[in-house]
Design a protein around this motif. Structure first.
Motif, PDB file in Angstrom:
ATOM      1  N   GLU A 289       0.833  -1.197   0.000  1.00  0.00           N
ATOM      2  CA  GLU A 289       0.000   0.000   0.000  1.00  0.00           C
ATOM      3  C   GLU A 289       0.868   1.248   0.000  1.00  0.00           C
ATOM      4  O   GLU A 289       1.893   1.312   0.657  1.00  0.00           O
ATOM      5  N   GLN A 290       0.426   2.230  -0.747  1.00  0.00           N
ATOM      6  CA  GLN A 290       1.150   3.485  -0.840  1.00  0.00           C
ATOM      7  C   GLN A 290       0.633   4.458   0.227  1.00  0.00           C
ATOM      8  O   GLN A 290      -0.566   4.581   0.424  1.00  0.00           O
ATOM      9  N   VAL A 291       1.545   5.148   0.901  1.00  0.00           N
ATOM     10  CA  VAL A 291       1.158   6.117   1.925  1.00  0.00           C
ATOM     11  C   VAL A 291       0.691   7.390   1.230  1.00  0.00           C
ATOM     12  O   VAL A 291       1.416   7.989   0.447  1.00  0.00           O
ATOM     13  N   ILE A 292      -0.526   7.798   1.547  1.00  0.00           N
ATOM     14  CA  ILE A 292      -1.093   8.991   0.918  1.00  0.00           C
ATOM     15  C   ILE A 292      -0.864  10.228   1.790  1.00  0.00           C
ATOM     16  O   ILE A 292      -0.586  11.303   1.297  1.00  0.00           O
ATOM     17  N   PHE A 293      -0.971  10.036   3.093  1.00  0.00           N
ATOM     18  CA  PHE A 293      -0.849  11.174   4.001  1.00  0.00           C
ATOM     19  C   PHE A 293      -0.018  10.760   5.204  1.00  0.00           C
ATOM     20  O   PHE A 293      -0.200   9.681   5.755  1.00  0.00           O
ATOM     21  N   ARG A 294       0.908  11.616   5.615  1.00  0.00           N
ATOM     22  CA  ARG A 294       1.732  11.365   6.790  1.00  0.00           C
ATOM     23  C   ARG A 294       1.751  12.618   7.642  1.00  0.00           C
ATOM     24  O   ARG A 294       2.022  13.711   7.142  1.00  0.00           O
ATOM     25  N   GLU A 295       1.470  12.457   8.927  1.00  0.00           N
ATOM     26  CA  GLU A 295       1.427  13.599   9.838  1.00  0.00           C
ATOM     27  C   GLU A 295       2.578  13.506  10.831  1.00  0.00           C
ATOM     28  O   GLU A 295       2.800  12.472  11.445  1.00  0.00           O
ATOM     29  N   VAL A 296       3.296  14.606  10.975  1.00  0.00           N
ATOM     30  CA  VAL A 296       4.375  14.696  11.948  1.00  0.00           C
ATOM     31  C   VAL A 296       4.053  15.868  12.853  1.00  0.00           C
ATOM     32  O   VAL A 296       3.823  16.974  12.376  1.00  0.00           O
ATOM     33  N   GLN A 297       4.038  15.601  14.165  1.00  0.00           N
ATOM     34  CA  GLN A 297       3.698  16.662  15.109  1.00  0.00           C
ATOM     35  C   GLN A 297       4.944  17.147  15.819  1.00  0.00           C
ATOM     36  O   GLN A 297       5.748  16.356  16.283  1.00  0.00           O
ATOM     37  N   TRP A 298       5.098  18.456  15.900  1.00  0.00           N
ATOM     38  CA  TRP A 298       6.195  19.097  16.605  1.00  0.00           C
ATOM     39  C   TRP A 298       5.608  20.088  17.592  1.00  0.00           C
ATOM     40  O   TRP A 298       4.667  20.798  17.257  1.00  0.00           O
ATOM     41  N   PRO A 299       6.175  20.167  18.803  1.00  0.00           N
ATOM     42  CA  PRO A 299       5.689  21.208  19.714  1.00  0.00           C
ATOM     43  C   PRO A 299       6.081  22.587  19.194  1.00  0.00           C
ATOM     44  O   PRO A 299       7.237  22.839  18.926  1.00  0.00           O
ATOM     45  N   ARG A 300       5.115  23.451  19.033  1.00  0.00           N
ATOM     46  CA  ARG A 300       5.366  24.758  18.434  1.00  0.00           C
ATOM     47  C   ARG A 300       5.536  25.875  19.471  1.00  0.00           C
ATOM     48  O   ARG A 300       5.984  26.953  19.137  1.00  0.00           O
ATOM     49  N   GLN A 301       5.158  25.609  20.715  1.00  0.00           N
ATOM     50  CA  GLN A 301       5.315  26.642  21.735  1.00  0.00           C
ATOM     51  C   GLN A 301       6.789  26.753  22.103  1.00  0.00           C
ATOM     52  O   GLN A 301       7.447  25.761  22.412  1.00  0.00           O
ATOM     53  N   ILE A 302       7.288  27.970  22.118  1.00  0.00           N
ATOM     54  CA  ILE A 302       8.705  28.202  22.391  1.00  0.00           C
ATOM     55  C   ILE A 302       9.051  27.818  23.817  1.00  0.00           C
ATOM     56  O   ILE A 302      10.164  27.348  24.091  1.00  0.00           O
ATOM     57  N   TRP A 303       8.118  27.959  24.758  1.00  0.00           N
ATOM     58  CA  TRP A 303       8.422  27.651  26.149  1.00  0.00           C
ATOM     59  C   TRP A 303       8.672  26.165  26.351  1.00  0.00           C
ATOM     60  O   TRP A 303       9.432  25.782  27.254  1.00  0.00           O
ATOM     61  N   ILE A 304       8.070  25.318  25.536  1.00  0.00           N
ATOM     62  CA  ILE A 304       8.329  23.883  25.641  1.00  0.00           C
ATOM     63  C   ILE A 304       9.765  23.586  25.220  1.00  0.00           C
ATOM     64  O   ILE A 304      10.471  22.819  25.877  1.00  0.00           O
ATOM     65  N   TRP A 305      10.204  24.193  24.111  1.00  0.00           N
ATOM     66  CA  TRP A 305      11.585  24.009  23.665  1.00  0.00           C
ATOM     67  C   TRP A 305      12.570  24.558  24.691  1.00  0.00           C
ATOM     68  O   TRP A 305      13.615  23.953  24.955  1.00  0.00           O
ATOM     69  N   VAL A 306      12.266  25.710  25.279  1.00  0.00           N
ATOM     70  CA  VAL A 306      13.149  26.299  26.293  1.00  0.00           C
ATOM     71  C   VAL A 306      13.249  25.367  27.493  1.00  0.00           C
ATOM     72  O   VAL A 306      14.344  25.129  28.013  1.00  0.00           O
ATOM     73  N   LEU A 307      12.138  24.808  27.933  1.00  0.00           N
ATOM     74  CA  LEU A 307      12.133  23.894  29.063  1.00  0.00           C
ATOM     75  C   LEU A 307      12.953  22.638  28.767  1.00  0.00           C
ATOM     76  O   LEU A 307      13.783  22.216  29.580  1.00  0.00           O
ATOM     77  N   ILE A 308      12.746  22.051  27.604  1.00  0.00           N
ATOM     78  CA  ILE A 308      13.485  20.840  27.214  1.00  0.00           C
ATOM     79  C   ILE A 308      14.984  21.131  27.121  1.00  0.00           C
ATOM     80  O   ILE A 308      15.808  20.365  27.631  1.00  0.00           O
TER      81      ILE A 308
END
Length: 51
Positions: free
Chosen positions: A3-22
């Motif tokens: 089967e061919q993949v038609i749609f692929r979703e990748v989620q990234w945290p977009r809030q800057i405070w999450i990146w700062v905390l990590i």
């Protein structure tokens, strides 16, 4: 099952405070590693006995 993949979703945290905390937590861990393992200076005040 070729089967061919038609749609692929990748989620990234977009809030800057999450990146700062990590990144802040990672920086503390790296600082402790460098200070204790590479420089030989104890990190923290609860030292554990060597076996």
């Amino acid at each position: 099952m070729n089967e061919q993949v038609i749609f692929r979703e990748v989620q990234w945290p977009r809030q800057i405070w999450i990146w700062v905390l990590i990144l802040f937590i990672a920086a503390i861990n790296w600082f402790g590693f460098i200070q204790q393992i590479l420089l030989g200076i104890p990190f923290g005040n609860k030292l554990q006995m060597s076996i």
